[in-house]
Design an enzyme around this catalytic site. Structure first.
Site, PDB file in Angstrom:
ATOM      1  N   ASP A 165      34.699  29.689  41.287  1.00  0.00           N
ATOM      2  CA  ASP A 165      34.489  31.112  41.084  1.00  0.00           C
ATOM      3  C   ASP A 165      33.181  31.479  41.779  1.00  0.00           C
ATOM      4  OD1 ASP A 165      34.843  33.701  40.228  1.00  0.00           O
ATOM      5  OD2 ASP A 165      35.219  33.163  38.154  1.00  0.00           O
TER       6      ASP A 165
ATOM      7  N   GLU B 292      36.518  48.922  31.113  1.00  0.00           N
ATOM      8  CA  GLU B 292      36.785  47.531  30.751  1.00  0.00           C
ATOM      9  C   GLU B 292      37.009  46.754  32.040  1.00  0.00           C
ATOM     10  OE1 GLU B 292      40.356  46.918  28.514  1.00  0.00           O
ATOM     11  OE2 GLU B 292      41.548  48.282  29.732  1.00  0.00           O
TER      12      GLU B 292
END
Length: 882
Positions: A269, A616
């Protein structure tokens, strides 16, 4: 760091043996064998060149005809961040279809558009640009264990089995049928045990129980790797049992490669390798060289690193070798994996050649792709509640469409998204579906504050004395406001429409500057409507920041004083849905009067509530009650929306006027008040570029809804364990002991189904043998519709789940039609996992529920239709964990 050095001699010897074996095998390989071709390239590389290939933005090696390549490409629900593309419903909505074959078709279309984007931008030498390559960093198969997680919208929900089935379907669609020549490569992420909170992800050390690892966190990864044959895996930011995931021998060596025989490449990542040594992150190693060595030794092959981090430069990898931290054969192993992946994808061949060379650059966002998108949106919609209002009995003469998501494109697309060329909002969909109706649109409220309105021109001045109206506009012939402006002028307002419709020509940026005079005192919020890449400053304070599309942030409002002048500076890139920009603000004195009046005058009111990806999402800064770091602290509808909904209901009830609630969010919301007072509720998720049309058609009754919830809708966040607790007890339908608002698997229809004549062969089964089940499913209604047949298994073992989803199928039945549905329960479906993570089939009773939802789940008759079958298991048997 002895834990890194002690293994080096043995590891180097093992890798040398492995490479020798591959070299021997190469003699028998054909000249075009990817492995042989990769080894030949590797044999001619310097250590510096090898190191450079491990960075996500790998530079070219011209002497070997290896072009520059960027491994970073996003395809969660369409080609993302690369301009116009078909934007399918968000991943959580794909799961809500409960339709694996459909998801495979979606992913195949996404892969086609990746090939088309590649053809559009690839250079003559094969050089590719960021987000336009063929290595796709999707799907996200983490478990959505808690509705507060902002990135849960990217997943396939809370259940390991459903996640596995949808994940395998998506991987197969992306890659195609032949792993030797994949259409694109899929990357399953984030390995492993990763699901928030966002604010802690770079330093969180998670200690999952062996039970939860086997039962919940690893099954979808196992299935997408072993069954779906995903060609890549992304390791996570967090640590697991004290070791950062991207440096974890247990995860990457033992589980992934040894136990599951994974042969592909592992990518970190972005920034995860820097986190291995970062003082504010894991600080697992003392130096960046040790961090790089730890990652590569464990099996990480591509390092996504950026900024000024030492891990973002190949020189750090070279020093790791020189310092004896990283054996060169281990480096070679990683390079070989990456070269072979690029060769199989055709990235080292002439552009336009190979099995997918016929895919034209124009095959993006085509009518056929948009048609599939509409079909997917229809199948994803979940009818949560219906007191008989829907479908509408007759076309309304007037409709009031109210709420912050009524005309929002952001609410269509979710995050990790592309740009739909013809987005259909809920407002646009209703206007198109009911062309004879008078459709009125009033926002009525913003998401978490009053709605944004255009800043009037008389509020803007060029100079501090406010003797000249307007603002100064500067244009730049690049996207970064670099150099001298190409044009400067005074304009009446901070508003602009870019060159359109050729979005490919959007290569410029602008700056507006001047002064703003507040009309009233109080807190104001600002945005640039229609654009994502922008920054707004008042008196030097950043009040809105959406400049970086990959890492968007929102900022708190600013308190202004009536009559006072404030210096305003707005910077914007040439981007956005329709190339149109307009400075907007909230007004402290706003009230809901206009929305209420529009509702009183309408035959039908549609209130479109919820969230967007700006509230979100991934590691965000959102300053609003109920939100933190991209996550949520409350799962309630934001207070301004709840207040307006209640006022609308109070106005409409005496008038006997119908109200439909359409909620758009990527996660479960506690719609308790609405469930008690609103006659019809639709959960629309982030339904993609065609979503508004699908919603309008559902309201009109053009099709019968059949979407099912892939997550539990709880009544309150207070019903859940602490967000940071990764234990599964008390979470999801499997372990939650309370009463949900809407259960996992729930969804209503416009028709009715019955289940009869269930049979199991045998009813008494010895462990290790399969059980064949069959049931008749009949559409008892007067219209055609889909039913999602679900089967759950319950075992009475201590600590066992309430029940476990063991299978599902989505079927279409005409009015009055009956179909015999058959399926098989294998030993794994009848097994349970003990505290040590061991999977066993235990003797004793088992109950299978077959129905349109869970037993006792709400349905059109108050309970999901279905039928139970009792079995008896004899004997005991141990099974592999996955």
């Amino acid at each position: 760091m002895t834990h890194l050095r002690n293994r080096r001699p043995v590891l180097a010897a093992l890798v040398s043996m492995a490479l020798s074996f591959h070299t021997c095998q190469a003699h028998a390989a054909s000249a075009d064998d990817p492995g042989q071709r990769a080894r030949d390239l590797l044999s001619r590389m310097s250590i510096e060149e090898k190191a450079s290939l491990l960075q996500h933005d790998s530079p070219a090696i011209p002497r070997l005809a290896i072009p520059a390549y960027d491994w970073w490409n996003e395809g969660l629900h369409g080609v993302a961040r690369a301009g116009n593309a078909t934007v399918f419903p968000q991943a959580i909505a794909l799961a809500a279809t409960w339709n694996g074959p459909l998801v495979t078709r979606v992913a195949d279309t996404v892969a086609t558009e990746f090939r088309a984007k590649y053809r559009q931008t690839v250079g003559p030498d094969g050089t590719t640009a960021l987000y336009r390559g063929l290595t796709v960093w999707s799907p996200n198969i983490n478990i959505f264990r808690d509705p507060r997680w902002g990135r849960g919208q990217e997943t396939y929900g809370e259940d390991p089995y459903l996640t596995s089935r949808i994940g395998v379907a998506y991987v197969r669609g992306l890659q195609g049928d032949n792993p030797a020549t994949p259409k694109v490569s899929a990357t399953v992420k984030h390995f492993a045990v990763h699901s928030g909170p966002e604010a802690d992800r770079h330093r969180e050390d998670i200690h999952p129980s062996p039970h939860d690892l086997t039962e919940t966190y690893l099954p979808a990864f196992h299935d997408t790797v072993t069954e779906g044959r995903a060609l890549a895996v992304m390791c996570a930011y967090n640590a697991v049992d004290g070791v950062p995931a991207c440096a974890s021998d247990k995860l990457l060596k033992d589980t992934l490669r040894s136990d599951w025989h994974f042969q592909g490449h592992v990518v970190s990542d972005c920034g995860a390798v820097a986190d291995i040594h970062g003082a504010e992150a894991h600080h697992y190693t003392a130096t960046p060289e040790q961090a790089v060595a730890a990652a590569i030794n464990a099996g990480t092959d591509v390092m996504c690193e950026f900024g000024n981090s030492p891990t973002a430069t190949p020189a750090t990898t070279v020093r790791a070798v020189q310092q004896g931290l990283l054996a060169e054969p281990v480096l070679d192993r990683a390079v070989l994996r990456l070269l072979e992946a690029r060769i199989r994808l055709g990235l080292l061949d002439k552009p336009g050649s190979g099995p997918f060379g016929q895919i034209a650059a124009s095959e993006v966002d085509t009518p056929a792709h948009r048609s599939l998108n509409l079909e997917t949106a229809r199948q994803s919609l979940v009818l949560l509640k219906n007191d008989g209002l829907l479908p509408l009995k007759q076309a309304p003469r007037s409709i009031a469409v109210i709420g912050p998501n009524a005309d929002s494109v952001d609410a269509l697309v979710g995050n990790y998204n592309g740009t739909p060329s013809q987005p259909v909002t809920v407002l646009a969909g209703l206007r198109a579906r009911f062309p004879q109706a008078r459709v009125t649109h009033i926002e009525g409220t913003g998401w978490v504050a009053p709605p944004l309105q255009d800043v009037p021109p008389d509020r803007l001045c060029v100079d501090a004395a406010c003797t000249h109206p307007g603002v100064r506009l500067e244009r730049f012939d690049n996207l970064a406001l670099e150099g001298a402006p190409s044009a400067t002028e005074t304009v009446a307002n901070a508003a602009l429409k870019w060159g359109w419709p050729d979005s490919a020509e959007r290569k410029t940026s602008t700056r507006w500057s001047g002064y703003l005079r507040a009309a009233e005192s109080g807190t104001h919020h600002f945005r640039l409507k229609g654009n994502q890449g922008y920054r707004i400053r008042l008196d030097g304070r950043l009040v809105a920041d959406m400049w970086d599309l990959a890492w968007p942030t929102s900022n708190a409002g600013l308190t202004l004083e009536a009559g006072k002048l404030y210096r305003i500076d707005i910077e914007a890139q040439q981007t956005g849905w329709e190339g149109e920009q307009q400075l907007q603000w909230t007004r402290p004195s706003f009230d809901n009067a206009a929305a209420l009046e529009a509702a009183r005058q309408a035959d039908l009111v549609v209130f479109v509530s919820g969230l967007t990806w700006q509230l979100e999402g991934e590691e965000m800064s959102v300053h609003a009650p109920g939100f933190a770091g991209g996550d949520r602290t409350s799962i309630d509808l934001p207070a301004p929306q709840q207040s307006l909904l209640e006022r609308l209901h109070a106005e409409l009830r005496p008038l006997h006027k119908p109200l439909v609630l359409v909620n758009m969010s990527g996660s479960a919301m506690a719609l308790n008040w609405a469930d008690s007072h609103v006659p019809a509720i639709i959960q629309a998720w982030y339904p993609g570029g065609e979503g508004g049309q699908a919603i309008a058609e559902l309201i009109a009754g053009d099709f019968s809804p059949a979407g099912r919830l892939p997550v539990t809708f709880y009544q309150s966040a207070a019903d859940l364990p602490p967000f940071k607790d990764y234990g599964m007890q008390g979470r999801t339908y499997k372990y939650f002991k309370g009463k949900p608002l809407y259960p996992f698997g729930h969804g209503l229809s416009y028709t009715h189904f019955t289940y009869k004549n269930a049979a199991a062969v045998p009813k008494t089964v010895c462990t290790g043998f399969d059980v064949r089940l069959a049931v008749d499913v009949k559409n008892d209604g007067k219209r055609a519709g889909d039913e999602v047949v679900q089967w759950y298994v319950s075992r009475p073992e201590p600590g066992a789940p309430n029940r476990t989803l063991a299978g599902f199928t989505r079927i279409a039945l005409g009015a009055g039609e009956t179909r015999r549905v058959t399926f098989t329960l294998n030993a794994k479906a009848l097994s349970t996992v003990d505290a040590a993570g061991r999977r066993n089939v235990e003797p004793g009773p088992a109950e299978v529920w077959i129905g349109g939802g869970q037993p006792g789940g709400a349905g059109s008759a108050g309970q999901a239709a279905g039928i139970g079958v009792k079995l008896t298991v004899k004997g005991r048997r141990s099974l592999p964990p996955f």
